[in-house]
Design an enzyme around this catalytic site. Sequence first.
Site, PDB file in Angstrom:
ATOM      1  N   GLU A  45      -5.526  -5.681   1.112  1.00  0.00           N
ATOM      2  CA  GLU A  45      -4.116  -5.954   1.449  1.00  0.00           C
ATOM      3  C   GLU A  45      -3.308  -6.293   0.209  1.00  0.00           C
ATOM      4  OE1 GLU A  45      -2.827  -9.320   1.267  1.00  0.00           O
ATOM      5  OE2 GLU A  45      -4.333 -10.669   2.148  1.00  0.00           O
ATOM      6  N   ARG A  70      -9.276 -17.306   3.174  1.00  0.00           N
ATOM      7  CA  ARG A  70      -9.724 -16.183   4.009  1.00  0.00           C
ATOM      8  C   ARG A  70      -8.687 -15.061   4.056  1.00  0.00           C
ATOM      9  NH1 ARG A  70     -14.370 -18.051   5.961  1.00  0.00           N
ATOM     10  NH2 ARG A  70     -14.764 -16.225   7.265  1.00  0.00           N
ATOM     11  N   CYS A  75      -7.678  -3.882  -5.384  1.00  0.00           N
ATOM     12  CA  CYS A  75      -8.857  -3.627  -6.221  1.00  0.00           C
ATOM     13  C   CYS A  75      -9.064  -4.652  -7.321  1.00  0.00           C
ATOM     14  CB  CYS A  75      -8.809  -2.218  -6.795  1.00  0.00           C
ATOM     15  SG  CYS A  75      -7.452  -1.911  -7.956  1.00  0.00           S
ATOM     16  N   HIS A 112      -6.815   1.706 -10.989  1.00  0.00           N
ATOM     17  CA  HIS A 112      -7.850   1.347 -10.026  1.00  0.00           C
ATOM     18  C   HIS A 112      -9.040   0.757 -10.772  1.00  0.00           C
ATOM     19  CE1 HIS A 112     -10.249   1.014  -6.530  1.00  0.00           C
ATOM     20  NE2 HIS A 112     -11.175   1.815  -7.018  1.00  0.00           N
ATOM     21  N   ASP A 127     -17.767  -0.527  -5.648  1.00  0.00           N
ATOM     22  CA  ASP A 127     -16.314  -0.602  -5.503  1.00  0.00           C
ATOM     23  C   ASP A 127     -15.981  -1.177  -4.130  1.00  0.00           C
ATOM     24  OD1 ASP A 127     -13.595  -0.323  -5.495  1.00  0.00           O
ATOM     25  OD2 ASP A 127     -13.579   1.829  -5.895  1.00  0.00           O
TER      26      ASP A 127
END
Length: 289
Positions: A45, A70, A75, A112, A127
């Site tokens: 998110e 939580r 990435c 990324h 990943d």
Amino acid sequence: MNPADPNFVDVNAYLDRIGDTGDRTPAPEVLERLHFNHVTRIPFENLDIHLGRPIRLDLASLQSKLVWSRRGGYCFEQNTLFAAVLEELGFHVTRLAGRVRLRTHRATPRTHMFLNVTLKQTTWLADVGFGGEGLFRPIPMVSGPPSHQHDRTFRLLDDEGLWVLQSLMEGVWSDLYGFTLEPQHSIDCEVGNYYTSTHPESPFLRTLTVQSRTPEVRQVLRNRELEVRRGAGATLRTIASDDELLVVLTECFGLRFPPGTRFETPVSTLATDTASARAGGTSAVPGGQ
């Protein structure tokens, strides 16, 4: 280790967060289990960007957000935390950076982040931060052989030092991202993270997204549309209000925000990016992300 140490990793709290109670010895089966548990329990998110909050990569901030609060992340957050845990457990980890290729034919920046993990002279690509189209489990750094992972099949190709991770989609191999094996330092990750979270052309500024996945179901929220896939079937739901969005975040993704929380996505880009995401265009948040 002293909790005040900037390199402190609360491994027990992290393992509780991902529901892992197994062996911690550095071994391929442990890496595989930790990877799977992470991606199926911590959602992808970018909500903090749409709350006007900075994305911080120091371990204290990452653990506060992803473990104790939580929450999820993208990435740079997810793989930075995962790398720190693996290293604390005795794995050898190298940070890498790639150019996302999914749903685009243009050159993209190296934004990324993912990992190479070496175990007894065998190297694995790991990943946990690529979103709904990413790996469930790490795969060996070997060019060619397919890796079947539930409803997805992946492979790596090595073209004279340029590696590409591919996924088999509707019978066609599609690139997810391309990369070299040049190690990335923390400053490289900071620069990529800053671009991703602040640059006006970054898809993460134009598209609010939350994604979760298990072998049975994948859920992808983009702006105000929620897609839920179970097997070959899919449902698409439009979220009508800000309050309904908060309910969806809690009920579908386990993310809780105070009543009245509002996420800002530029209105001028909302319709364009949602339509582009459906059509597989380049305005969509890349990489299933």
